[in-house]
Structure formats: structure tokens, C-alpha cells
Design a protein around this motif. Structure first.
Motif, mmCIF file in Angstrom:
data_model
loop_
_atom_site.group_PDB
_atom_site.id
_atom_site.type_symbol
_atom_site.label_atom_id
_atom_site.label_comp_id
_atom_site.label_asym_id
_atom_site.label_seq_id
_atom_site.Cartn_x
_atom_site.Cartn_y
_atom_site.Cartn_z
ATOM 1 N N SER A 37 15.816 37.650 20.628
ATOM 2 C CA SER A 37 14.321 37.565 20.506
ATOM 3 C C SER A 37 15.023 37.763 22.515
ATOM 4 O O SER A 37 15.813 37.670 23.013
ATOM 5 N N SER A 68 9.733 39.966 23.150
ATOM 6 C CA SER A 68 10.354 40.809 21.919
ATOM 7 C C SER A 68 10.633 39.762 21.172
ATOM 8 O O SER A 68 11.642 38.720 21.294
ATOM 9 N N THR A 119 11.783 39.976 17.734
ATOM 10 C CA THR A 119 12.620 40.718 17.053
ATOM 11 C C THR A 119 13.854 41.337 17.918
ATOM 12 O O THR A 119 13.787 41.334 18.864
ATOM 13 N N THR A 120 15.172 41.785 16.960
ATOM 14 C CA THR A 120 16.272 41.861 16.834
ATOM 15 C C THR A 120 16.578 42.648 17.820
ATOM 16 O O THR A 120 16.125 44.044 16.910
ATOM 17 N N GLN A 121 16.711 43.510 19.088
ATOM 18 C CA GLN A 121 16.790 44.291 19.873
ATOM 19 C C GLN A 121 18.617 44.959 20.168
ATOM 20 O O GLN A 121 19.468 44.001 19.928
#
Length: 170
Positions: free
Chosen positions: A11, A42, A44-46
Motif C-alpha cells: 500500500s 494506494s 493495492t499492490t503496486q
């Protein structure tokens, strides 16, 4: 030779950019690239990547400096890359750790080969076993771990006669 520097964030909160830093002695680092955050915030995984190109045979040390909009920063762990050896296998990252339902294993293969990933419990009992023929280059394995009980595990990657092992916690 080229080095693929890959990293991910589970995140991001107020994340502005990342500095990819390289060292020849593991102590004195220089910035070789600046990679902007995709989102800044974010849940979500980046995934991020930088390719450090045209390096001479030597041992290199890499780390990521994550910088927030307010100037605060944090460093990743330092990773060592030995370009003087003919490494057929390079496990770039294993994440998240601790994990819940999925473990991702990012690898870089110098030559196409059969890759074997084994997850064992703390007593050495095999709980997951994946075998896959892979082309050279980057690959990501997503291992479903939802059925594993909480505890310590070892993830072992084998290819071209080389083995790398990492400890994982669920």
C-alpha cells in the motif's frame, strides 16, 4: 551486464517517489534512478522496475529509498548482486512477508530453464510444490497459501542447479 531492480508496495500513503541507489562497497550509495509513485496513495499492490544497464563485472549493492510528499523517507533492505559469477537464478523478491492468502515470488532467469518452487513448514514437510518451464527473463509466481495454517515456512526456488531459500511467516 544489466541488473533488473524490482520492488513492490503493499500500500502507499503520501508516497511521492523512489530513488534506486547503487553501491560498490555496500556503504556509500549513489542514486541511479528516480521512479515516481504511480498513485501516491494506494490500497493495492503496486509493482515497480528499473533496469541498471551496461554494468561491468563486479559486486553491486542496491537499495530503494522511498520518499513521501513531506520529505520523510525510508530505506529498503540492501540486496547484493554478483555480476562476476554466472548466476542462472536470481530471486528478486518474495512478498508479502508476513503473508495471508498469497505469496508472490519474482525471479530473473539468465537462461530458459525448469523452475521448481517448494514451500515447506518449519519441520521440513513439503506443503506446496510447483514445477514450471520458464523462458529467460523476469517471471512472477503467485502461490495460493490460503490453506496453510499460521506459522513459519521456507520457500525454496531451484533452477539450473542453483537453490535460493527464504523464510516466510503466515
Amino acid at each position: 551486464s544489466n541488473v533488473n531492480v524490482n520492488w513492490s508496495t503493499a500500500s502507499e500513503i503520501n508516497n511521492e517517489y523512489f530513488l534506486v541507489e547503487r553501491s560498490s562497497d555496500g556503504i556509500n550509495f549513489e542514486t541511479v534512478s528516480c521512479v515516481n509513485s504511480r498513485n501516491g496513495n494506494s490500497a493495492t499492490t503496486q509493482f515497480y522496475q528499473y533496469v541498471d544497464m551496461n554494468l561491468n563485472p563486479a559486486v553491486y549493492y542496491y537499495r530503494i529509498k522511498q520518499v513521501d510528499f513531506d520529505g520523510s523517507y525510508a530505506f529498503s533492505v540492501v540486496r547484493t548482486i554478483n555480476l562476476t559469477e554466472n548466476n542462472a537464478l536470481d530471486v528478486n523478491s518474495v512478498y508479502p512477508n508476513p503473508f495471508t492468502n498469497v505469496v508472490n515470488v519474482n525471479i530473473n532467469l539468465v537462461v530458459a530453464s525448469t523452475v521448481e518452487i517448494i514451500v515447506s513448514d518449519i519441520n521440513g514437510r513439503e506443503v506446496k510444490h510447483i514445477v514450471k518451464d520458464m523462458n529467460e527473463g523476469l517471471a512472477n509466481f503467485e502461490i495460493n497459501t490460503a490453506d496453510l495454517v499460521n506459522g513459519a515456512y521456507y520457500e525454496t526456488v531451484k533452477a539450473q542447479g542453483e537453490t535460493q531459500t527464504h523464510k516466510l511467516i503466515k
